[in-house]
Design a protein around this motif. Structure first.
Motif, short mmCIF file in Angstrom:
data_model
loop_
_atom_site.label_atom_id
_atom_site.label_comp_id
_atom_site.label_asym_id
_atom_site.label_seq_id
_atom_site.Cartn_x
_atom_site.Cartn_y
_atom_site.Cartn_z
N ASP A 169 0.95 -1.20 -0.05
CA ASP A 169 0.13 -0.20 -0.14
C ASP A 169 0.89 1.20 0.02
O ASP A 169 1.51 1.59 1.11
N ALA A 170 1.12 1.79 -1.11
CA ALA A 170 1.88 2.95 -1.20
C ALA A 170 1.34 4.31 -1.32
O ALA A 170 2.06 5.36 -1.51
N GLY A 171 -0.05 4.50 -0.53
CA GLY A 171 -0.61 5.52 -0.49
C GLY A 171 -1.53 6.09 -1.57
O GLY A 171 -2.62 6.09 -1.61
N LEU A 224 14.23 2.38 -11.06
CA LEU A 224 14.89 3.51 -10.14
C LEU A 224 14.03 4.85 -10.18
O LEU A 224 14.26 5.41 -9.46
N ARG A 225 13.09 4.93 -11.22
CA ARG A 225 12.32 5.95 -11.13
C ARG A 225 10.98 5.71 -10.71
O ARG A 225 10.08 6.62 -10.23
N VAL A 226 10.27 4.64 -11.35
CA VAL A 226 8.99 4.42 -11.46
C VAL A 226 8.84 2.89 -10.81
O VAL A 226 9.60 2.11 -11.12
N THR A 227 7.86 2.76 -10.04
CA THR A 227 7.35 1.57 -9.36
C THR A 227 5.96 1.12 -10.10
O THR A 227 5.14 1.97 -10.06
N LYS A 228 5.89 -0.12 -10.59
CA LYS A 228 4.64 -0.58 -11.20
C LYS A 228 3.97 -1.71 -10.36
O LYS A 228 4.28 -2.46 -10.05
N LEU A 229 2.64 -1.19 -10.33
CA LEU A 229 1.66 -1.95 -9.54
C LEU A 229 0.49 -2.56 -10.27
O LEU A 229 0.24 -1.85 -11.17
N ARG A 230 0.39 -3.50 -9.93
CA ARG A 230 -1.18 -4.23 -10.39
C ARG A 230 -1.98 -4.24 -9.32
O ARG A 230 -2.04 -4.84 -8.38
N GLY A 231 -3.24 -3.45 -9.82
CA GLY A 231 -4.16 -3.31 -8.49
C GLY A 231 -5.20 -4.71 -8.61
O GLY A 231 -4.90 -5.72 -9.38
N GLU A 240 6.86 10.18 -5.10
CA GLU A 240 5.75 10.38 -4.95
C GLU A 240 5.54 9.80 -3.45
O GLU A 240 4.34 9.80 -2.82
N ILE A 241 6.00 8.58 -3.21
CA ILE A 241 5.55 7.52 -2.12
C ILE A 241 6.15 8.22 -0.77
O ILE A 241 7.63 8.22 -0.57
N LYS A 242 5.33 8.44 -0.04
CA LYS A 242 5.68 8.81 1.36
C LYS A 242 5.89 7.99 2.40
O LYS A 242 6.51 7.92 3.38
N ARG A 243 4.78 6.96 2.18
CA ARG A 243 4.96 6.01 3.24
C ARG A 243 4.53 4.57 2.40
O ARG A 243 3.76 4.52 1.28
N ILE A 244 4.97 3.26 2.74
CA ILE A 244 4.86 2.20 2.19
C ILE A 244 4.19 1.22 3.31
O ILE A 244 5.05 0.79 4.43
N GLY A 245 3.28 0.39 3.01
CA GLY A 245 2.77 -0.59 3.89
C GLY A 245 3.01 -1.89 3.19
O GLY A 245 2.21 -2.12 2.19
N ASN A 246 3.96 -2.73 3.49
CA ASN A 246 4.37 -3.97 2.84
C ASN A 246 3.37 -5.14 3.57
O ASN A 246 3.83 -5.56 4.85
#
Length: 359
Positions: free
Chosen positions: A175-177, A188-195, A207-213
């Motif tokens: 959960d990247a917010g 290194l610049r972008v993280t790709k997520l599948r919803g 842009e990721i301020k907090r990460i919930g793994n």
């Protein structure tokens, strides 16, 4: 045809052959002397520049090959333990591969920049070029580029630290917010997520301020069972314990359950029901499957033990109970008794018996 006197060359304008040969000889002599005096310095300078270039190229090649061998060894170690129990969770080969390749790419780029940059400065210094204005101009240009591309620099640095710290990897659910889902690719610049609905999210690392793994460590499976308040609590605990023991011995639940199934007690007590809370520590990402299987087994065990669940089928004694005969009888009315005050008040007044007087 006679030539005009103006067109005939003057004797004074005609160059002397001996003078021309003398000047040429002097020029050649001077050039030879200059080359003879400076050829040793030029040779030394050329060999020095060539030596700097050769050493820089060799050092860069050695460093890059060493980093490549190190990354290959890391990937080989990850693949070796991938087939073992829980290997796919603890050492994800694809996750380790992308993480190691990203780190290797960064290290190779940094090493190449440092080695080639240092060699370039040494070559310029050997040529007696003043590096002060060049370094000052490069510093100003670097500040201007960094200020204009500050978002890009922020994304890049954030991506580097995320990969080095192993905050998440391929296959993790985070959960990247700004977005949440399963990590498909870490850059290194972008993280790709599948919803959850299959959509692909491209999230900038800056842009990721907090990460919930949700895939690291362990997860908790929680099941709430609503039963009737009249049921025996020790019997309920005994049935759930039997279900958990049998489930922990069967595959694949023996690997997905990382701890015993615990009955925490009553979570809520109402007039018509009470809620028994059951929890278990599970493998990350498998808590929902464990919850569904645990509900299934507890429901079957409760039915076999005759423990009533609120919202389920009614018990047999309730089905066989006779209906109340007074339910179809209307409540008594005060107007049914002719002597009651209500009946007397509703009785019409009789007409007088004597003759009527009219005008």
């Amino acid at each position: 045809m006679p030539w005009s006197a103006a067109l005939l060359p003057l004797a004074a304008d005609t160059p002397d052959a001996s003078t021309t040969l003398k000047e040429t000889h002097e020029n050649v002599t001077n050039a030879a002397s200059f080359i003879e005096e400076n050829w040793a310095g030029w040779l030394y300078l050329g060999l020095r520049i060539l030596l700097i270039i050769v050493i820089a190229a060799a050092l860069r090649s050695v460093v890059r090959k060493s980093l490549t061998k190190l990354i290959t060894r890391m990937n080989r170690g990850a693949e070796a333990v991938e087939g073992t129990a829980l290997g796919g969770l603890l050492v994800n080969a694809e996750r380790r591969r992308q993480r190691s390749e990203a780190i290797g790419s960064v290290l190779r780029s940094v090493a190449s920049f440092l080695i080639l940059g240092t060699a370039g400065l040494m070559v310029l210094g050997a040529l007696d070029i003043n590096l002060g204005p060049l370094l000052a101009s490069a510093g100003v240009a670097g500040v201007a580029i960094g200020f204009g591309a500050r978002n890009l620099v922020t994304d890049f640095l954030s991506g580097v630290f995320m990969i080095l710290e192993d905050q998440y990897g391929v296959g993790d659910k985070i959960d990247a917010g700004v977005a949440s889902g399963e990590v498909v690719e870490v850059g290194l610049r972008v993280t790709k997520l599948r919803g959850d609905n299959g959509e692909i999210w491209y999230v900038r690392n800056g842009e990721i301020k907090r990460i919930g793994n949700l895939s690291q460590g362990w997860a908790t499976a929680a099941v709430d069972m609503q039963v009737k308040p009249s049921e025996s609590l020790p019997r309920i605990r005994e049935v759930i314990q039997e279900v958990s023991d049998s489930m922990a011995k069967e595959s694949p639940w023996d690997e997905r359950l990382w701890g015993p199934v615990e009955v925490l007690g009553l979570d809520e007590v109402l007039l018509a029901s009470m809620t028994v809370k059951v929890t278990a520590k599970t493998m990350p990402g498998q808590q929902f499957a464990v919850e569904r299987e645990l509900r299934w087994r507890i429901k079957e065990a409760f039915d076999a033990a005759g423990i009533g669940i609120v919202g389920g089928l009614p018990a047999e004694d309730e089905e066989a109970a006779a209906a109340d005969p007074s339910a179809a009888v209307a409540p008594p009315s005060a107007l049914a008794n002719p002597t009651s005050p209500q009946s007397l008040a509703a009785t019409p007044i009789p007409a007088p018996a004597g003759p009527r007087i009219t005008k």
